[in-house]
Scaffold this active site. Structure first.
Site, PDB file in Angstrom:
ATOM      1  N   GLN A 105      -9.997  54.486  25.966  1.00 32.94           N
ATOM      2  CA  GLN A 105     -10.010  53.316  25.101  1.00 32.94           C
ATOM      3  C   GLN A 105      -9.579  53.716  23.695  1.00 32.94           C
ATOM      4  O   GLN A 105     -10.031  54.723  23.167  1.00 32.94           O
ATOM      5  CB  GLN A 105     -11.406  52.696  25.066  1.00 32.94           C
ATOM      6  CG  GLN A 105     -11.432  51.360  24.349  1.00 32.94           C
ATOM      7  CD  GLN A 105     -12.794  50.717  24.416  1.00 32.94           C
ATOM      8  OE1 GLN A 105     -13.680  51.082  23.644  1.00 32.94           O
ATOM      9  NE2 GLN A 105     -12.962  49.777  25.314  1.00 32.94           N
ATOM     10  N   CYS A 129     -15.291  45.904  19.304  1.00 30.29           N
ATOM     11  CA  CYS A 129     -16.301  46.585  18.500  1.00 30.29           C
ATOM     12  C   CYS A 129     -16.803  45.655  17.385  1.00 30.29           C
ATOM     13  O   CYS A 129     -16.015  45.164  16.575  1.00 30.29           O
ATOM     14  CB  CYS A 129     -15.742  47.863  17.890  1.00 30.29           C
ATOM     15  SG  CYS A 129     -16.984  48.780  16.946  1.00 30.29           S
ATOM     16  N   LYS A 189     -10.222  44.866  25.804  1.00 31.79           N
ATOM     17  CA  LYS A 189     -11.625  44.460  25.823  1.00 31.79           C
ATOM     18  C   LYS A 189     -11.902  43.564  24.625  1.00 31.79           C
ATOM     19  O   LYS A 189     -11.612  43.929  23.490  1.00 31.79           O
ATOM     20  CB  LYS A 189     -12.553  45.674  25.783  1.00 31.79           C
ATOM     21  CG  LYS A 189     -14.023  45.274  25.880  1.00 31.79           C
ATOM     22  CD  LYS A 189     -14.933  46.462  25.932  1.00 31.79           C
ATOM     23  CE  LYS A 189     -16.382  45.985  26.014  1.00 31.79           C
ATOM     24  NZ  LYS A 189     -17.309  47.103  25.868  1.00 31.79           N
ATOM     25  N   HIS A 226     -16.768  41.102  26.963  1.00 30.69           N
ATOM     26  CA  HIS A 226     -18.167  41.408  26.679  1.00 30.69           C
ATOM     27  C   HIS A 226     -18.851  40.075  26.410  1.00 30.69           C
ATOM     28  O   HIS A 226     -18.335  39.260  25.649  1.00 30.69           O
ATOM     29  CB  HIS A 226     -18.243  42.324  25.451  1.00 30.69           C
ATOM     30  CG  HIS A 226     -19.599  42.836  25.140  1.00 30.69           C
ATOM     31  ND1 HIS A 226     -20.623  42.028  24.714  1.00 30.69           N
ATOM     32  CD2 HIS A 226     -20.106  44.085  25.175  1.00 30.69           C
ATOM     33  CE1 HIS A 226     -21.693  42.759  24.498  1.00 30.69           C
ATOM     34  NE2 HIS A 226     -21.405  44.014  24.781  1.00 30.69           N
TER      35      HIS A 226
END
Length: 136
Positions: free
Chosen positions: A14, A45, A87, A117
């Site tokens: 990643q 993040c 992601k 997520h």
């Protein structure tokens, strides 16, 4: 530092970045020096330091930049026959999820899949996931 263990059947790396050239170059280094099956872009993040530097889930608020990063990175990875995954979180704000609206951007830019997520940036890691959003 990036080594595949002999027992790992599927291995990816990643990468976090906020500029297309930087992410594409990092992907090229990974693809040419590591035995990977895929590269994944971290657009999830929630940490403020990362977000404020234009990385992580801040990319969810910068559709054009996100598309540029995916396009440049998939161009590089195509030469190695490696896919790019992305992601996300459901969004920056729990009450305004936008991951679904970004999927066409990354798809059109060449990304192979998206992982979502179930929490927003503001929820970080400890609040309840938005299962309703993920299902619909």
């Amino acid at each position: 530092l990036l080594r595949r263990h002999k027992e790992e059947d599927f291995f990816g790396v990643q990468i976090a970045g906020g500029r297309a050239a930087d992410v594409a170059r990092a992907a090229e280094v990974v693809a040419s020096t590591c035995q990977v099956d895929f590269v994944d872009l971290n657009a999830a993040c929630p940490i403020d330091t990362i977000y404020n530097r234009g990385l992580g889930c801040s990319l969810m608020t910068r559709r054009t930049r996100l598309g540029d990063i995916c396009r440049a990175t998939t161009r590089v990875l195509d030469a190695f026959e490696l896919p790019l995954g992305v992601k996300f979180r459901v969004g920056v704000d729990h009450d305004a999820p936008n991951a679904h609206a970004l999927i066409p951007t990354i798809r059109d830019a060449g990304a192979s899949w998206v992982t979502v997520h179930g929490r927003s940036k503001h929820q970080r890691y400890s609040k309840l996931a938005n299962w309703h959003y993920l299902v619909h």
